[in-house]
Design a protein around this motif. Structure first.
Motif: not given
Length: 190
Positions: A69-78
Protein backbone atom coordinates in the motif's frame (compact mmCIF):
# COMPACT_ATOMS: atom_id res chain seq x y z
CA UNK A 1 19.02 20.79 -39.09
CA UNK A 2 17.10 18.71 -36.59
CA UNK A 3 17.80 19.22 -32.95
CA UNK A 4 18.85 16.36 -30.71
CA UNK A 5 16.02 15.22 -28.41
CA UNK A 6 16.33 16.37 -24.81
CA UNK A 7 15.90 12.81 -23.52
CA UNK A 8 17.28 9.80 -25.33
CA UNK A 9 14.26 8.26 -27.12
CA UNK A 10 14.57 4.95 -25.25
CA UNK A 11 14.54 6.80 -21.90
CA UNK A 12 11.39 8.73 -22.85
CA UNK A 13 9.77 5.48 -24.01
CA UNK A 14 10.79 3.73 -20.79
CA UNK A 15 9.35 6.56 -18.67
CA UNK A 16 6.00 6.37 -20.51
CA UNK A 17 5.76 2.57 -20.50
CA UNK A 18 6.85 2.43 -16.86
CA UNK A 19 4.28 5.08 -15.87
CA UNK A 20 1.45 3.17 -17.53
CA UNK A 21 2.45 -0.19 -16.03
CA UNK A 22 2.94 1.39 -12.60
CA UNK A 23 -0.47 3.07 -12.83
CA UNK A 24 -2.05 -0.34 -13.43
CA UNK A 25 0.00 -1.66 -10.50
CA UNK A 26 -1.29 1.10 -8.21
CA UNK A 27 -4.87 0.39 -9.28
CA UNK A 28 -4.31 -3.31 -8.62
CA UNK A 29 -2.89 -2.84 -5.12
CA UNK A 30 -5.27 -0.07 -4.03
CA UNK A 31 -8.45 -1.81 -5.16
CA UNK A 32 -7.80 -5.31 -3.87
CA UNK A 33 -9.77 -7.62 -3.32
CA UNK A 34 -11.76 -6.52 -6.40
CA UNK A 35 -8.72 -6.55 -8.68
CA UNK A 36 -7.54 -10.00 -7.57
CA UNK A 37 -10.88 -11.74 -7.18
CA UNK A 38 -10.54 -15.43 -8.12
CA UNK A 39 -13.42 -15.38 -10.62
CA UNK A 40 -13.48 -11.71 -11.61
CA UNK A 41 -13.39 -10.79 -15.30
CA UNK A 42 -11.11 -7.78 -14.71
CA UNK A 43 -8.75 -9.75 -12.48
CA UNK A 44 -8.46 -12.48 -15.11
CA UNK A 45 -7.86 -10.06 -18.02
CA UNK A 46 -6.34 -6.65 -17.25
CA UNK A 47 -4.76 -7.78 -13.99
CA UNK A 48 -3.79 -11.31 -15.03
CA UNK A 49 -0.05 -10.58 -14.75
CA UNK A 50 -0.50 -9.06 -11.31
CA UNK A 51 -2.64 -11.98 -10.22
CA UNK A 52 0.12 -14.36 -11.36
CA UNK A 53 2.71 -12.25 -9.53
CA UNK A 54 0.54 -12.37 -6.38
CA UNK A 55 0.60 -16.14 -6.56
CA UNK A 56 4.32 -15.92 -5.73
CA UNK A 57 4.64 -12.72 -3.64
CA UNK A 58 2.48 -13.03 -0.51
CA UNK A 59 2.66 -9.26 0.08
CA UNK A 60 0.88 -8.58 -3.21
CA UNK A 61 -1.86 -11.07 -2.38
CA UNK A 62 -2.46 -9.56 1.08
CA UNK A 63 -5.03 -6.76 0.88
CA UNK A 64 -3.82 -5.30 4.19
CA UNK A 65 -0.08 -5.35 3.51
CA UNK A 66 1.27 -1.96 4.53
CA UNK A 67 4.38 -2.26 2.32
CA UNK A 68 2.54 -2.66 -0.98
CA UNK A 69 0.00 0.00 0.00
CA UNK A 70 2.84 2.40 0.84
CA UNK A 71 4.84 1.70 -2.30
CA UNK A 72 1.66 2.23 -4.32
CA UNK A 73 1.27 5.70 -2.87
CA UNK A 74 4.91 6.48 -3.58
CA UNK A 75 4.46 5.25 -7.15
CA UNK A 76 1.81 7.92 -7.73
CA UNK A 77 4.58 10.52 -7.37
CA UNK A 78 6.89 8.54 -9.67
CA UNK A 79 4.14 8.22 -12.30
CA UNK A 80 3.49 11.96 -12.23
CA UNK A 81 7.22 12.68 -12.47
CA UNK A 82 7.62 10.28 -15.43
CA UNK A 83 4.87 12.05 -17.36
CA UNK A 84 6.25 15.46 -16.31
CA UNK A 85 9.76 14.55 -17.51
CA UNK A 86 8.46 13.51 -20.95
CA UNK A 87 6.27 16.62 -21.18
CA UNK A 88 9.20 18.88 -20.24
CA UNK A 89 11.39 17.11 -22.80
CA UNK A 90 8.79 17.76 -25.51
CA UNK A 91 8.80 21.44 -24.49
CA UNK A 92 12.63 21.37 -24.55
CA UNK A 93 12.79 22.51 -20.93
CA UNK A 94 16.17 22.44 -19.25
CA UNK A 95 14.46 20.78 -16.26
CA UNK A 96 13.51 17.62 -18.19
CA UNK A 97 16.84 15.89 -17.59
CA UNK A 98 16.81 16.56 -13.87
CA UNK A 99 13.21 15.34 -13.45
CA UNK A 100 13.91 12.21 -15.54
CA UNK A 101 17.08 11.47 -13.55
CA UNK A 102 15.34 12.05 -10.22
CA UNK A 103 12.35 9.85 -10.97
CA UNK A 104 14.67 7.11 -12.25
CA UNK A 105 16.66 7.31 -9.01
CA UNK A 106 13.44 7.12 -6.97
CA UNK A 107 12.25 4.01 -8.86
CA UNK A 108 15.66 2.36 -8.65
CA UNK A 109 16.02 2.79 -4.89
CA UNK A 110 12.39 1.95 -4.05
CA UNK A 111 12.58 -1.29 -6.02
CA UNK A 112 16.03 -2.13 -4.69
CA UNK A 113 14.76 -1.60 -1.13
CA UNK A 114 11.75 -3.83 -1.82
CA UNK A 115 13.96 -6.62 -3.17
CA UNK A 116 16.37 -6.42 -0.23
CA UNK A 117 13.50 -7.42 2.07
CA UNK A 118 13.49 -10.81 0.31
CA UNK A 119 17.24 -11.43 0.45
CA UNK A 120 18.46 -13.33 3.55
CA UNK A 121 15.73 -12.18 5.97
CA UNK A 122 16.51 -12.59 9.70
CA UNK A 123 16.04 -16.05 11.18
CA UNK A 124 12.45 -16.71 12.20
CA UNK A 125 10.98 -14.29 9.65
CA UNK A 126 8.21 -15.96 7.67
CA UNK A 127 8.83 -16.30 3.95
CA UNK A 128 6.99 -13.87 1.71
CA UNK A 129 7.05 -16.39 -1.13
CA UNK A 130 4.25 -18.89 -1.55
CA UNK A 131 4.99 -22.58 -1.84
CA UNK A 132 3.23 -22.72 -5.24
CA UNK A 133 6.43 -22.41 -7.27
CA UNK A 134 10.00 -23.62 -7.05
CA UNK A 135 13.14 -21.55 -7.60
CA UNK A 136 12.56 -21.32 -11.35
CA UNK A 137 9.01 -20.05 -10.92
CA UNK A 138 10.07 -17.51 -8.30
CA UNK A 139 12.89 -16.34 -10.56
CA UNK A 140 10.63 -15.96 -13.60
CA UNK A 141 7.65 -14.43 -11.81
CA UNK A 142 9.32 -12.41 -9.02
CA UNK A 143 13.02 -11.69 -9.54
CA UNK A 144 13.08 -10.97 -13.28
CA UNK A 145 10.09 -8.57 -13.39
CA UNK A 146 11.35 -6.71 -10.32
CA UNK A 147 14.86 -6.75 -11.75
CA UNK A 148 13.61 -4.83 -14.79
CA UNK A 149 12.60 -1.99 -12.44
CA UNK A 150 16.14 -1.93 -11.03
CA UNK A 151 18.10 -2.30 -14.28
CA UNK A 152 16.11 0.08 -16.52
CA UNK A 153 16.11 3.05 -14.11
CA UNK A 154 19.82 2.47 -13.46
CA UNK A 155 20.54 2.47 -17.21
CA UNK A 156 18.44 5.64 -17.58
CA UNK A 157 20.44 7.33 -14.81
CA UNK A 158 23.68 6.31 -16.53
CA UNK A 159 22.42 7.68 -19.87
CA UNK A 160 21.39 10.99 -18.31
CA UNK A 161 24.41 11.48 -16.04
CA UNK A 162 26.76 12.97 -18.66
CA UNK A 163 24.03 15.30 -19.89
CA UNK A 164 23.54 16.58 -16.33
CA UNK A 165 27.16 16.67 -15.22
CA UNK A 166 28.41 19.53 -17.38
CA UNK A 167 31.94 20.86 -16.94
CA UNK A 168 32.08 23.79 -14.54
CA UNK A 169 33.44 26.10 -17.26
CA UNK A 170 30.46 25.30 -19.48
CA UNK A 171 28.03 25.88 -16.60
CA UNK A 172 29.60 29.26 -15.88
CA UNK A 173 29.38 30.17 -19.58
CA UNK A 174 25.71 29.12 -19.73
CA UNK A 175 24.87 30.98 -16.51
CA UNK A 176 26.50 34.17 -17.80
CA UNK A 177 24.97 33.88 -21.27
CA UNK A 178 21.83 35.90 -20.60
CA UNK A 179 21.01 39.51 -20.00
CA UNK A 180 20.95 40.28 -16.31
CA UNK A 181 18.43 42.72 -14.84
CA UNK A 182 19.81 46.19 -14.04
CA UNK A 183 21.55 46.36 -10.68
CA UNK A 184 22.20 42.62 -10.53
CA UNK A 185 25.89 41.85 -10.64
CA UNK A 186 27.19 38.41 -11.41
CA UNK A 187 28.27 36.41 -8.44
CA UNK A 188 31.94 35.64 -8.36
CA UNK A 189 33.32 32.52 -6.81
CA UNK A 190 36.02 32.78 -4.15
Amino acid sequence: MTRQPVLPPWVATWLLVSAIICLIDVIYTMFRPYTNAPDGFVSNTLFYGWKLYSSVDIRYADTKDVVTCSTGRVMLIEIAMNFLAVYLALKRSRHALLVAFTTSAFVFWKTFWYLVMYIAPPAGTPSFFTDNYGYLGITLIFWIPNGVWVVMPFLAMCALWNRLALPVEYQEQENNNYEKPPGLSSLSSP
